[in-house]
Every structure is written in structure tokens, then in C-alpha cells.
Design a protein around this motif. Structure first.
Motif, PDB file in Angstrom:
ATOM      1  N   THR A  97      42.487  32.942  35.395  1.00 48.72           N
ATOM      2  CA  THR A  97      41.176  33.593  35.817  1.00 48.72           C
ATOM      3  C   THR A  97      41.036  33.709  37.371  1.00 48.72           C
ATOM      4  OG1 THR A  97      40.770  30.874  35.987  1.00 48.72           O
ATOM      5  CG2 THR A  97      40.305  32.018  33.788  1.00 48.72           C
ATOM      6  N   HIS A  98      41.898  33.143  37.898  1.00 48.05           N
ATOM      7  CA  HIS A  98      41.888  33.377  39.354  1.00 48.05           C
ATOM      8  C   HIS A  98      42.387  34.795  39.832  1.00 48.05           C
ATOM      9  CE1 HIS A  98      40.290  29.592  41.874  1.00 48.05           C
ATOM     10  NE2 HIS A  98      40.920  29.070  40.457  1.00 48.05           N
ATOM     11  N   TRP A 101      39.699  37.153  39.099  1.00 42.72           N
ATOM     12  CA  TRP A 101      38.725  37.198  40.043  1.00 42.72           C
ATOM     13  C   TRP A 101      39.056  37.913  41.433  1.00 42.72           C
ATOM     14  CZ3 TRP A 101      37.259  36.262  45.040  1.00 42.72           C
ATOM     15  CH2 TRP A 101      35.889  36.027  45.265  1.00 42.72           C
ATOM     16  N   GLY A 151      46.867  30.896  43.696  1.00 43.56           N
ATOM     17  CA  GLY A 151      45.777  31.140  44.783  1.00 43.56           C
ATOM     18  C   GLY A 151      46.028  31.640  45.909  1.00 43.56           C
ATOM     19  N   TYR A 155      45.845  36.439  45.435  1.00 47.93           N
ATOM     20  CA  TYR A 155      44.710  36.798  46.634  1.00 47.93           C
ATOM     21  C   TYR A 155      45.474  37.691  47.573  1.00 47.93           C
ATOM     22  CZ  TYR A 155      41.330  33.909  44.446  1.00 47.93           C
ATOM     23  OH  TYR A 155      40.329  33.016  43.523  1.00 47.93           O
ATOM     24  N   ALA A 432      36.698  30.366  40.392  1.00 43.96           N
ATOM     25  CA  ALA A 432      37.329  31.234  41.273  1.00 43.96           C
ATOM     26  C   ALA A 432      36.899  31.716  42.589  1.00 43.96           C
ATOM     27  CB  ALA A 432      37.974  32.305  40.500  1.00 43.96           C
ATOM     28  N   HIS A 448      41.298  30.947  47.221  1.00 40.68           N
ATOM     29  CA  HIS A 448      40.335  30.924  46.356  1.00 40.68           C
ATOM     30  C   HIS A 448      39.163  31.710  47.026  1.00 40.68           C
ATOM     31  CE1 HIS A 448      42.184  27.522  43.839  1.00 40.68           C
ATOM     32  NE2 HIS A 448      42.994  28.440  44.077  1.00 40.68           N
TER      33      HIS A 448
END
Length: 500
Positions: A97-98, A101, A151, A155, A432, A448
Motif C-alpha cells: 500500500t505504501h 501511494w 518507506g 518513496y 500512507a 511516508h
């Protein structure tokens, strides 16, 4: 006479529950790390050149592949950490899910936008964008070996960087599998590489002059060593370290829900959670009732490696010594074990331990235990609970259970931490869009959310003069009359008094 010893070229990852070898992995030395970083530099140029939309599609396809390999990833986590398979599955879902996002929101957060220049610079068009750093080094932990590094990895990739990932020596297989999944989706260039090894491998990554940022997760003492290595090249770092997090139980709290959340926060993953509950402050009027519920639930838990076990073994063997020391110190200083005690330590497992009447300056209250133990304290009211919560150098997270929304929110804002959840355990970790990180001994920087995306980018401002103003104040030909007109304008715009 001294005898020279050769450095090992490989090391095993072990199942902490059985001691069996899960797999052998190479020890990447400084030269191997340097070569990986050089490959990442070239990959970063290509990855950045793809642009937002193409990176988004590829990362969403990585997410899809990770989802299809969810059970394979969870089994690897289960074998290398010993945590229950379902917990490993849940961790992988959170990582998915992170990544989703980050991929979907990177352009919105970091893309180019126009900024209003203000009346004094109306002739300027102002643009702001966040550009990739280049190569990001990620040094990951063993307790949540896919969720926590994602995380940073997810990103950083979404922001346009290439990543070199050094997983913990306790969970190298998780990192290797993740890199295989990414490589299958993005075969052109190695945008995610994994270097395996012991502390020397991580040190080589942190001290590399060609790494643009380090994202580290681990203990405070190790973070300081990583920072020292980064300082050689002024390499910036985001550090997510340990915590001594609390659960506060207010007088009007739902005690069953509070006990359930506190127990999960303390015992899940054998207490090996940076945001896990290690201290509970309960308002006096409900202290006995809460403690009764908590102990009744705790007595039903059993550690093990089988499917029915509540949680697994202590992954890092030397942590057991710290757990034993904290329990012994608490009891020697007048504390009581209402569940478990010294006999609860049965290597590699530790059964649930609940301690009461423990002094606030004891090791079990002041130091991170990182085991399935919890101290429960009686307080006068929620204000005293907040005061005692903040009486530590840590400041990562915590939770408050209360029936009064206003009082709970006000208390949450006063807690010195990066995150606080109300009437739930660690709800922020599942969202997220929210930043994750701490203060003090718990580290600095954020992963995050939008803040996590910006952590792996540099702000770039560009101005373009659209037309010339009738006077140029940044010129040696500036006149006194022009300056006088400007001073009058500034006084008109900014010199007035404002009423309260």
C-alpha cells in the motif's frame, strides 16, 4: 606471532526459531559496494529521464508483482525472522500500500508548480520543483524487513532516484527477493540493487562519496556511527531509530479495546517493534480494572514457530540479555511481575511479561527493551500521564485511549513524538499519506507521505523575468528617488499596525 585471517566471503541467514540455515549470501566488500553505487549512478540518470508517468507505471507494475509474490515474500520473512506467517503477510500488505501511494502521488507532490511572487516581484514568473537526489543508500532493519525499508525504497524510487539497499544480516533474503521482483519489472537498468553483508558492508555504503543520501533504520548508537560515516562526505541522512512508546488509558476509555491494543502493541512480533508499546499509564480510577483485563488476555498468549503461536522468537540473540536485565532490574527495585517473570525467558523465546510498581528511573522504563514485556503504571490523570510520557529522550510514537475526543486530541498534541494514535494502535503506520518519524533519540527526518517523498528530493527554484520594471533596484545606477518610492511602497504594504 599474529596470524592473518581472511574476511568471510559469505554468511548464512538463520531461522531464529530453529537455528537452521535459510540461505547463504555473499559478503559484499567496499569494492563491491562502490561498483553497485556506480551502476546506480548510471541507472539514476536513465530512471530520472523516464519522467513521472513512465516511472509511475513501472512502480505500479512492481507493486502488482510484489502482490502476486506476497506469499513467497511472507514465507521468506517468516523463515528469517521467525514471526508468524500471517504477521509477515500483513507486513507485506502494508509495504504494497505504501508503494502504491508513493507511485501515484509523486508527481503531485514533487512536480513543477508556479508560485506567486508577491507584489514586489510581479514581473517574475516563479517555479518550484523537487528534483531527484541521484543515488539513495538504504540501510534496513530486521524486525520489519519489507515494510520499514519500503518507506524509503518506494518513496526514493518514486522521487526519481536509484537505490542501493543493504538489508540486515538477519534478513538478507527479503532484500534479495525484493530486488529480483523489481529487476523483473524494470530490466533495463538496476534501479534497485541489494548489497548483503555485515556491518562493514553498511559502513561502506554510508561512507561512499557517491551516495547522495542515506536512509537508516536501527538503534540510536548505530545511527550515530552511520552519521559519523556520512559526515566524511557531508552526506545527508534520515534516521528512524528506537522508541519507548506508551499507551495512555483515560478514565472513560473502552478498557477492553485499550487492553487489546496495548497487548498487541507490546507483544506482537515478540515486542520487537520500534513503535511497540513498552509503557502503559492508566488513570487511577480504572487502573485495577484495566490491569485485570490486560493480564487475562496476556496469559492466553504463547510464543512459538507453529501456526497457532501468538508471536515468534527473539530474532537477534543478544537482545535476550537486554530483556533479562530489564526484568531483573525492575524486580530488584520493587517491581512486581503480574504475568511471567525471569522464568519467561526460554531461548529463543520470551513469554509475555507484565510488570507493575516499577520505578520511573529503572531500565525497564527508561531504556528500549525490544521484547514482549510491558510496564503498567498508575497515574492521577491524563495530564500526569503526558508528563511521564515525555520524561524520556525517546519520541517516536504512542497511543491514547479515551472517551473524550477533545481531551484525547489535546493530550496527543502535547506528547513529544512524531506520531500518536487515538483509540487504536499505530493507525498512522497504515495511512500512507501520513509522515513517519521521531524526535530526540528516536531519530529525525520523515518517511511516508508527502514529507517522505520530499525527503528524497531537492527543492529547485527557478525565476524568469517576464518584463522589466520601470526601476532596477539591483543596479549601481539606482537613484535616490527610486529608492524613496520603494520605501514608501514597503511602508504602505507592511508598515501598518494590526489589531488583536
Amino acid at each position: 606471532m599474529s596470524v592473518a585471517t581472511e574476511s568471510p566471503t559469505s554468511f548464512p541467514s538463520l531461522n531464529p526459531a530453529t537455528g537452521e540455515v535459510v540461505a547463504e549470501h555473499p559478503v559484499h566488500d567496499a569494492d563491491a559496494v562502490a561498483k553497485a553505487v556506480a551502476r546506480a549512478r548510471e541507472a539514476a540518470r536513465w530512471w530520472r529521464g523516464l519522467g513521472w508517468k513512465e516511472r509511475r507505471v513501472r512502480l505500479l507494475n512492481v507493486k502488482g508483482s510484489l502482490t502476486r509474490n506476497l506469499n513467497r515474500m511472507a514465507e521468506t520473512i517468516h523463515q528469517e525472522t521467525g514471526k508468524p506467517l500471517q504477521d509477515a503477510q500483513l507486513e507485506t500488505i502494508m509495504a504494497i500500500t505504501h508503494l502504491d501511494w508513493a507511485a501515484r502521488n509523486a508527481e503531485k507532490v514533487l512536480g513543477r508548480r508556479t508560485v506567486f511572487p508577491g507584489l514586489m516581484s510581479l514581473n517574475q514568473k516563479c517555479e518550484l520543483e523537487y528534483q531527484p537526489l541521484g543515488v539513495v543508500g538504504v540501510i534496513g532493519p530486521w524486525n520489519y524487513p519489507i515494510f520499514t525499508p519500503m518507506g524509503s525504497i518506494g518513496y526514493a524510487l518514486a522521487a526519481g532516484n536509484a537505490v542501493v539497499f543493504k538489508p540486515s544480516e538477519f534478513t538478507p533474503g527479503v532484500g534479495v527477493l525484493l530486488a529480483e521482483i523489481v529487476d523483473a519489472v524494470v530490466p533495463e537498468h538496476p534501479v534497485l540493487q541489494v548489497v548483503t553483508g555485515l556491518g562493514e558492508t553498511g559502513a561502506a555504503l554510508a561512507s561512499s562519496p557517491d551516495v547522495d543520501k542515506i536512509a537508516f533504520t536501527g538503534s540510536g548508537p548505530t545511527a550515530k556511527r552511520v552519521m559519523a560515516a556520512c559526515a566524511q562526505n557531508l552526506t545527508p541522512i534520515v534516521a528512524e531509530c528506537g522508541g519507548k512508546d506508551v499507551a495512555i488509558v483515560d478514565a472513560d476509555a473502552d478498557l477492553d479495546a485499550a487492553a487489546d491494543a496495548a497487548l498487541w502493541g507490546a507483544m506482537a512480533n515478540a515486542g520487537q517493534t520500534c513503535i511497540g508499546v513498552e509503557r502503559v499509564y492508566v488513570v487511577d480510577s480504572v487502573y485495577d480494572a484495566f490491569l485485570g483485563r490486560l493480564t487475562a488476555k496476556a496469559e492466553k498468549l504463547r510464543p512459538g514457530f507453529d501456526r497457532e503461536a501468538a508471536y515468534g522468537p527473539i530474532t537477534m540473540p543478544r537482545q535476550i540479555d537486554i530483556i533479562e536485565r530489564h526484568i531483573a532490574d525492575a524486580l530488584e527495585r520493587g517491581g512486581r511481575a503480574v504475568v511471567g517473570g525471569p522464568g519467561s525467558v526460554r531461548k529463543p523465546y520470551v513469554e509475555p511479561v507484565i510488570l507493575t510498581d516499577v520505578p520511573e528511573d529503572s531500565a525497564a522504563v527508561c531504556e528500549e527493551t525490544f521484547g514482549p514485556t510491558i510496564t503498567v503504571h498508575r497515574v492521577r490523570d491524563i495530564d500526569e500521564a503526558v508528563e511521564k510520557t515525555n520524561a524520556t529522550n525517546y519520541g517516536l510514537a504512542g497511543m491514547i485511549f479515551s472517551g473524550d475526543r477533545k481531551r484525547a486530541v489535546e493530550a496527543a498534541r502535547r506528547i513529544r513524538s512524531g506520531m500518536t494514535s487515538i483509540n487504536a494502535f499505530a493507525a498512522f503506520a497504515l495511512v500512507a499519506a501520513l509522515p513517519f518519524g521521531g524526535v530526540g533519540e528516536s531519530g529525525f527526518g520523515r518517511i511516508h507521505g508527502a514529507d517522505g517523498l520530499r525527503e528524497f528530493a531537492r527543492a529547485k527554484a527557478v525565476t524568469r523575468q517576464r518584463f522589466a520594471l520601470p526601476m532596477n533596484l539591483t543596479s549601481f545606477e539606482r537613484t535616490e528617488q527610486e529608492m524613496a518610492r520603494v520605501l514608501n511602497l514597503v511602508n504602505m504594504l507592511h508598515g501598518r499596525r494590526y489589531k488583536r
